[in-house]
Scaffold this motif. Structure first.
Motif, PDB file in Angstrom:
ATOM      1  N   VAL A   1       0.852  -1.197   0.000  1.00 13.75           N
ATOM      2  CA  VAL A   1       0.000   0.000   0.000  1.00 13.75           C
ATOM      3  C   VAL A   1       0.885   1.243   0.000  1.00 13.75           C
ATOM      4  N   ASN A   2       0.698   2.077  -1.021  1.00 14.60           N
ATOM      5  CA  ASN A   2       1.458   3.309  -1.140  1.00 14.60           C
ATOM      6  C   ASN A   2       0.468   4.479  -1.248  1.00 14.60           C
ATOM      7  N   ILE A   3       0.743   5.538  -0.498  1.00 12.10           N
ATOM      8  CA  ILE A   3      -0.108   6.724  -0.545  1.00 12.10           C
ATOM      9  C   ILE A   3       0.715   7.901  -1.050  1.00 12.10           C
ATOM     10  N   GLY A   4       0.187   8.561  -2.077  1.00 11.66           N
ATOM     11  CA  GLY A   4       0.826   9.748  -2.620  1.00 11.66           C
ATOM     12  C   GLY A   4       0.116  10.983  -2.085  1.00 11.66           C
ATOM     13  N   TYR A   5       0.887  11.875  -1.496  1.00 12.83           N
ATOM     14  CA  TYR A   5       0.327  13.090  -0.900  1.00 12.83           C
ATOM     15  C   TYR A   5       0.606  14.297  -1.785  1.00 12.83           C
ATOM     16  N   ALA A   6      -0.391  15.126  -1.973  1.00 11.35           N
ATOM     17  CA  ALA A   6      -0.243  16.435  -2.605  1.00 11.35           C
ATOM     18  C   ALA A   6      -0.123  17.461  -1.478  1.00 11.35           C
ATOM     19  N   ALA A   7       0.086  18.706  -1.822  1.00  6.38           N
ATOM     20  CA  ALA A   7       0.196  19.751  -0.798  1.00  6.38           C
ATOM     21  C   ALA A   7      -1.068  19.862   0.038  1.00  6.38           C
TER      22      ALA A   7
END
Length: 67
Positions: free
Chosen positions: A31-37
């Motif tokens: 499980v990978n989570i990509g965060y934006a600002a």
């Protein structure tokens, strides 16, 4: 929100935003989570069907709450 599932590779990708990813965090091996600002932009799950994340039982509820 956009949900894509790759049956051949068993990868589930849920995109919440088109904003640029500023930080990627692995929460486990699959499980990978990509965060934006502004917060979570996308989630990628490997072996999604094997792990029980696909098919989404509540996909209609998720789409309704996202729109």
């Amino acid at each position: 929100m956009r949900i894509r599932y790759d049956d051949q590779d068993d990868i589930l990708h849920i995109e919440f935003s088109k904003e640029p990813i500023v930080k990627d965090v692995s929460h486990s091996w699959n499980v990978n989570i990509g965060y934006a600002a502004s917060g979570i932009a996308e989630i990628t799950i490997l072996d999604a069907k094997v792990a029980g994340y696909w098919p989404l039982e509540n996909a209609k509820d998720l789409l309704a709450s996202a729109g």
